[in-house]
Design a protein around this motif. Structure first.
Motif, short mmCIF file in Angstrom:
data_model
loop_
_atom_site.label_atom_id
_atom_site.label_comp_id
_atom_site.label_asym_id
_atom_site.label_seq_id
_atom_site.Cartn_x
_atom_site.Cartn_y
_atom_site.Cartn_z
N SER A 1 10.20 2.05 11.68
CA SER A 1 11.11 2.62 10.70
C SER A 1 12.12 1.57 10.27
CB SER A 1 11.86 3.82 11.29
OG SER A 1 12.82 4.29 10.37
N GLU B 1 19.65 10.53 2.64
CA GLU B 1 18.49 10.45 3.51
C GLU B 1 18.92 10.09 4.93
OE1 GLU B 1 14.30 8.32 2.98
OE2 GLU B 1 15.95 6.94 3.17
N SER C 1 7.58 10.62 12.96
CA SER C 1 7.58 11.31 11.67
C SER C 1 7.20 10.38 10.51
CB SER C 1 8.98 11.90 11.40
OG SER C 1 9.94 10.88 11.20
N PHE C 2 7.03 9.10 10.79
CA PHE C 2 6.66 8.15 9.76
C PHE C 2 5.16 7.89 9.80
CE2 PHE C 2 11.15 7.38 10.51
CZ PHE C 2 11.64 7.37 9.21
N LYS C 3 4.67 7.24 8.76
CA LYS C 3 3.24 6.95 8.66
C LYS C 3 2.80 6.09 9.84
CE LYS C 3 -0.86 6.45 6.85
NZ LYS C 3 -1.83 7.56 6.80
N LYS D 1 3.93 11.51 3.09
CA LYS D 1 3.73 12.13 1.78
C LYS D 1 3.60 11.11 0.64
CE LYS D 1 6.09 16.44 3.01
NZ LYS D 1 7.20 17.37 2.68
N SER D 2 3.60 9.84 0.98
CA SER D 2 3.45 8.82 -0.06
C SER D 2 2.12 9.00 -0.79
CB SER D 2 3.51 7.42 0.55
OG SER D 2 3.18 6.44 -0.40
N ASN E 1 6.75 4.06 3.67
CA ASN E 1 6.37 4.41 5.05
C ASN E 1 6.59 5.90 5.34
OD1 ASN E 1 5.50 4.06 7.70
ND2 ASN E 1 7.57 3.61 8.43
N TYR E 2 5.99 6.75 4.54
CA TYR E 2 6.12 8.19 4.75
C TYR E 2 4.77 8.87 4.54
CZ TYR E 2 11.13 7.39 4.61
OH TYR E 2 12.39 6.94 4.89
N LYS F 1 10.20 0.31 3.83
CA LYS F 1 10.89 1.59 3.87
C LYS F 1 10.44 2.50 2.73
CE LYS F 1 15.48 3.67 3.61
NZ LYS F 1 16.92 3.43 3.43
#
Length: 294
Positions: free
Chosen positions: A27, A2, A21-23, A153-154, A150-151, A147
């Motif tokens: 980061s 990753e 790019s994160f929620k 697509k979660s 924090n995306y 971590k």
């Protein structure tokens, strides 16, 4: 593997682009091999807060051209606009850290309920804080949890709530570790940072009744112009922004209670009437209070 976000490996612009790019605008990254993640002798000026914990090994770095040495069990707090340069890393060094935008931190309103939190970001003789084994374990777990989800697509049903609450808990634990390990050391705030800290304390006490910048300037025995200039220099935001933000946070909480009428909420926040409150709320949030409740 990753892709990891590294303060030391990218420009501030690249870091901010990646944060998008994160929620949320933060980061977390782990560096198992710092020699691969860090570019030595390459100074970078950050545009965000950065906190990292050394889990193993040692790191030698310069912050605003002043030399520091962080070892295992120590954490470092780097504020926005600081110039950082890593000069040396011992073999088998490991670290975990978090980068976050000032806007995200301020949006949580932690500085209103507990203004002393801001002290951990104030200039110190050293940005390095030694933490105990239990504190290190807690901070490490919280960072890894952040971590993990924090995306975008979660599929976590309560992703936003978990992220904001976990981040808040991290800041609380960080502040606790800071104050516990800074016992006997006088916190030295520059005049400007101290003034902003006092401003936040006054806002936390009076925002329900007073929304005018002049009121807070009078409390601090300074001019409105000086208060506005100082708050803008230190935070990047105006005093009015923070006052309105505090009012909106309280309004949202009150609107979540169905037993309270909008008229009662307007009165509790010292608005002339329901209509005035509605116009203020819609301007700040983009929705009328009644629409926000749906």
């Amino acid at each position: 593997m990753e892709k990891e976000l590294s303060l030391f490996h990218q420009s501030s612009t690249a870091v901010l682009d990646e944060l998008d790019s994160f929620k949320f605008r933060f980061s977390v990254h782990e560096m198992q091999d710092l020699h691969e993640a860090v570019m030595l002798n390459s100074p970078i000026r950050s545009e965000f807060f950065y906190i990292f914990v050394v889990k193993a090994g040692e790191i030698y770095f310069k912050l605003n051209r002043k030399e520091y040495h962080a070892t295992a069990g120590e954490l470092c707090v780097i504020p926005p606009s600081a110039l950082i340069e890593v000069s040396a890393i011992l073999p088998k060094s490991e670290a975990i850290g978090i980068a976050f935008c000032p806007d995200f931190f301020l949006s949580l309103g932690l500085h209103y309920s507990h203004p002393q939190i801001l002290e951990i970001f104030a200039p110190e003789p050293s940005p390095i804080i030694a933490v105990g084994a239990d504190e290190l374990t807690t901070l490490d777990w919280l960072l890894k949890r952040l971590k993990q989800i924090n995306y975008p697509k979660s599929d976590h049903l309560f992703q936003e709530e978990v992220l904001t609450n976990t981040f808040s808990q991290f800041i609380y634990e960080l502040t606790q570790a800071y104050h516990r390990n800074k016992v006997g050391t006088q916190i030295k705030l520059r005049r400007k940072e101290n003034l902003v800290l006092l401003f936040f304390k006054e806002v936390s006490k009076y925002y329900k009744k007073e929304r005018g910048v002049q009121f807070y300037a009078n409390l601090l025995f300074i001019t409105r112009k000086y208060l506005s200039k100082t708050v803008k220099q230190v935070t990047g935001k105006t005093p009015g922004f923070f006052i309105d933000e505090a009012v909106i946070k309280e309004a949202k909480m009150l609107l979540a209670d169905p037993k309270l009428s909008i008229s009662e909420i307007a009165q509790s926040l010292n608005f002339a009437d329901q209509s005035t409150f509605g116009k203020f709320f819609k301007k700040q949030v983009g929705l009328a209070p009644t629409s926000f409740r749906i």
